[in-house]
Structure formats: structure tokens, C-alpha cells
Design an enzyme around this catalytic site. Sequence first.
Site, PDB file in Angstrom:
ATOM      1  N   GLU A 169       0.800  -1.229   0.000  1.00  0.00           N
ATOM      2  CA  GLU A 169       0.000   0.000   0.000  1.00  0.00           C
ATOM      3  C   GLU A 169       0.837   1.287   0.000  1.00  0.00           C
ATOM      4  O   GLU A 169       0.815   2.045   0.968  1.00  0.00           O
ATOM      5  CB  GLU A 169      -0.949   0.016   1.202  1.00  0.00           C
ATOM      6  CG  GLU A 169      -1.852  -1.200   1.272  1.00  0.00           C
ATOM      7  CD  GLU A 169      -2.929  -1.071   2.353  1.00  0.00           C
ATOM      8  OE1 GLU A 169      -2.863  -0.150   3.176  1.00  0.00           O
ATOM      9  OE2 GLU A 169      -3.845  -1.901   2.365  1.00  0.00           O
ATOM     10  N   GLU A 352      -5.414  -8.645   1.086  1.00  0.00           N
ATOM     11  CA  GLU A 352      -6.048  -8.285   2.366  1.00  0.00           C
ATOM     12  C   GLU A 352      -7.519  -8.032   2.129  1.00  0.00           C
ATOM     13  O   GLU A 352      -7.895  -7.352   1.170  1.00  0.00           O
ATOM     14  CB  GLU A 352      -5.461  -6.991   2.965  1.00  0.00           C
ATOM     15  CG  GLU A 352      -4.086  -7.123   3.548  1.00  0.00           C
ATOM     16  CD  GLU A 352      -3.585  -5.817   4.173  1.00  0.00           C
ATOM     17  OE1 GLU A 352      -4.411  -5.005   4.650  1.00  0.00           O
ATOM     18  OE2 GLU A 352      -2.353  -5.624   4.161  1.00  0.00           O
TER      19      GLU A 352
HETATM   20  C1  FCB Z   1      -4.409  -1.993   5.641  1.00  0.00           C
HETATM   21  C2  FCB Z   1      -3.021  -2.324   6.131  1.00  0.00           C
HETATM   22  C3  FCB Z   1      -3.002  -3.360   7.211  1.00  0.00           C
HETATM   23  C4  FCB Z   1      -4.152  -3.223   8.183  1.00  0.00           C
HETATM   24  C5  FCB Z   1      -5.461  -3.076   7.447  1.00  0.00           C
HETATM   25  C6  FCB Z   1      -6.654  -2.950   8.366  1.00  0.00           C
HETATM   26  O1  FCB Z   1      -4.400  -0.700   5.107  1.00  0.00           O
HETATM   27  O2  FCB Z   1      -2.231  -2.810   5.073  1.00  0.00           O
HETATM   28  O3  FCB Z   1      -1.754  -3.288   7.845  1.00  0.00           O
HETATM   29  O4  FCB Z   1      -3.897  -2.228   9.076  1.00  0.00           O
HETATM   30  O5  FCB Z   1      -5.404  -1.958   6.609  1.00  0.00           O
END
Ligand code: FCB
Length: 446
Positions: A169, A352
Amino acid sequence: MKLELPHDSRLRQRDFLYGVATASFQIEGGAKHRQPCIWDTFCATPGKVRDGSDGQVACDHYHRWPEDLDLIQSLGVDAYRLSISWGRLLNQDGSVNPDGARFYLELLDGLKARGIKAFVTLYHWDLPQHLEDAGGWLNRDTAYRFAEYADKASRLFGDRVHAYATLNEPFCSAYLGYEVGIHAPGLAQPAYGRQAAHHLLLAHGLAMAVLKRNCPDTPSGIVLNFTPCYPHSDSEGDRAAAAYADDYINQWYIRPLFEGRYPEIIETLPEAVKPTIEPGDMDVIGHPLDFLGVNFYTREVYQAAADAPFQTVHLEAVERTDIGWEVYPQALTDLLVSLHRRYPLPPVYITENGAAMADQWQGEGVQDEDRTRYYQRHLEALHHAIEQGVDVRGYFAWSLMDNFEWAEGYLKRFGIVYVDYPSQRRIIKDSGLAYRDFIQSRTETP
Ligand code: FCB
């Protein structure tokens, strides 16, 4: 509640990969055994982290990793996405820290012994403080330091790593960290945000070349987050606002990877905000990717504003998670289909996806049906995207366990495993059990 998908869904095939994800600073602790990083400094600055907490101990994974690997194995996942702490692996002078090397080598060997594929992210926001002191991501040199770190890490780890992601990110590192200052290092200027973004992408491109040289057979890529942007109304103004926000927040990071240029709105930025781009940079950034990691949580809604290119609209009466993010699974389908139509995407992994919920543990299990429902609806959304032709190969739940949620400290719980911080006990939540059962119920690919 169970997780269920149609029997013929791609998501139910044995070779669709399921995993859980974490990040070094959020779980490791063991802070004395590594270089201080920008998040240590940020946590120590009053008012920056909501509960005043830090990452000194976190989930104490640095000491408890063998039992954590057993826990991961007990969930029946195929893969584990972890990140490496730059300042644990390398000393300030760039030499390998033997203790840090041993920690990660044992961890990676432990995964291999348990038959779990290691998806390693090299940078999940914990920049060594000494590099920040030299300008951090505002200093072009940091990109070259990162490539050296990628070189040392990939030589050391050899074939223990199944796949590498360079960055996690870069939007968050650049925008939250250098443009609005709600993440470390807490700087807040548009020019900083844009310059940091460029140096991060440069770091990514330089590291890609290193990884492909050192381990040509290991898939390497990057993890980007996307928050799809929707107009508040069908008016031209609102649609233009949403399109601008999308370029500024999302396309800014993906378009250079595939098209070697930033969105056109770069031309509308004041001269002082435009990043310095050196000849050849965009070619470096455009290094071919073996995969794209997509992190998805929510969407945002925008409207036109008199004095800014866009303005966020806070919708009332929509479903939100405990961190305030709207639950809007359709955006995951829309996002993947639009990326697929717009760019020549390599295979995609959802690296994620998950939800913070107000979990309760009183000595029994943790009944988090709200989280299981979130997973159910997002797996369905993913299924719809795949049906429309997007090549998605795997899915990682964020997160394996509750952990240090950045500026929210330990107040927000994203785990499918509950962490009782005083005792450091781990308790698999009902969502974790549902995830395990779902993974187990997959069938052989015909
Ligand atoms: C993302 C991050 C991760 C976590 C999630 C909830 O932006 O990559 O580390 O904090 O959000």
C-alpha cells in the site's frame, strides 16, 4: 454461521489459494532486537496513536512464532502473508543482523515444514528511523537503499519464499504518512505526499529488477490498496469529483505500473506539488509484474466542492464496521472488473480483506457472526468478479490475529483469532473456524 459458495465456484477449487495475513510491526514486538522505525517514533509522540500504545510487545510474535505457526497450520490455510522488518534484518550500516536473519530463516523454515507457502512483503510501513532522519521517502536515495535491502533479503531467504511483494500500500505510506500526516512519519504537505509516492514506486521498480535477477522463478509483485470512488449523485460535478478522487487515490499507484505515467491530473497540480521525476524513472517503475496484490476493505463517496477537486460524503444509515468503514461488497466486484478492463493485469491475489468488529471474549469462544457475514459477502463479490473474467488466484484474510492497528492502536480488532493482550492467549474466533471449514470443504479441480 458457515461460509458457503456455489459448488462450481472457482473459489471452491482446491488450487485457489487461501491464506491469512499480518505485518511485522503490527505483531512482532521484540523491539529491542531491531532498529527503531518511524512507527516507534510516531507512537512515542503524544496524541498520534489513539490509545497511546506502541509496538514494543504487540502480539509478542517475535517470541511466540512457533505456536503462531501451529495456529496458522490449524486453520488449514495454504499460505501465510507476512512482512519483513527492514530494521530487524539489516543493521544501520546495511550489514545483515545475524539475530534478525535467524528469526526470519527459522520462521520461513517453520512455514515450509508445515507445508504453508510464504508470501513475503518486504515493506509494510516500518521504515528504519535512521533512513527517515536522512529524509525518508522524500529522499530519492531511500529507493536505492530499499533495492539493496531487497537484494540482501532475497539472497538470504533463497527458495524459502513462495512469492515476494515489494511494498504494501504505497498510497498509505505516501498519502497518510507524508501528505496528511495521520500515519508515521506524520508529515503533512501535498508536495511531500506526491514526492514520497514517486520514490516509493521507484523503490518498487528497482527492487523488482533485483528480485527477478536473484530469484527468477519466484513470482514477484506489489500490493496496492484500492478504495473505489463513487459519485454522490449522477450530476456531472459529482461524477467529476469521484473521477478525480479515483485518479488521486487509486490510479496514481497502479497506472504508472502498467502505462508508465501518472494520471493526467498531475498536470493540474501546482508546480510546487508536482513530484520530481528523473529521466528513466517511469521505465523502472513499469517493470513487468508477476502478480498484483489487491487490498480491499471499503469504498468512499464523493461530491463536488467549491474550493477543492473533491469532497468526501459521509453517508448516514449505512452498515459500517467497528472502525467506521462502510460495508459495501459490490465495490470489490466493480473494482476488479474495472481494473481488468483497464489494465493488462497479471494474476491477482486479494492480499487483504477483512473487518474490525467489537469482539467480546469472556473465557468462552468469540461469536463474531458480523465478521463471518462480511467474509461471506466479500467472497461472493469476488466470485462475481471471477465470473466476469478476472484472473484471481488467491485470497488472504486480514488478519490472522488481532494486532496493532496503526493510529487506532489496539482498539480495533481485525483478527480471525482473538488476542487477549494481557495473557497473550490466542482464541480462534467463530469466523476463523468458519474460514477453516470453508477452506477444508474445497474440492479437487476437475
Ligand atoms: C491496511 C493495512 C493493514 C491493516 C489493514 C486494516 O491498510 O495494510 O496493515 O492495518 O489496513
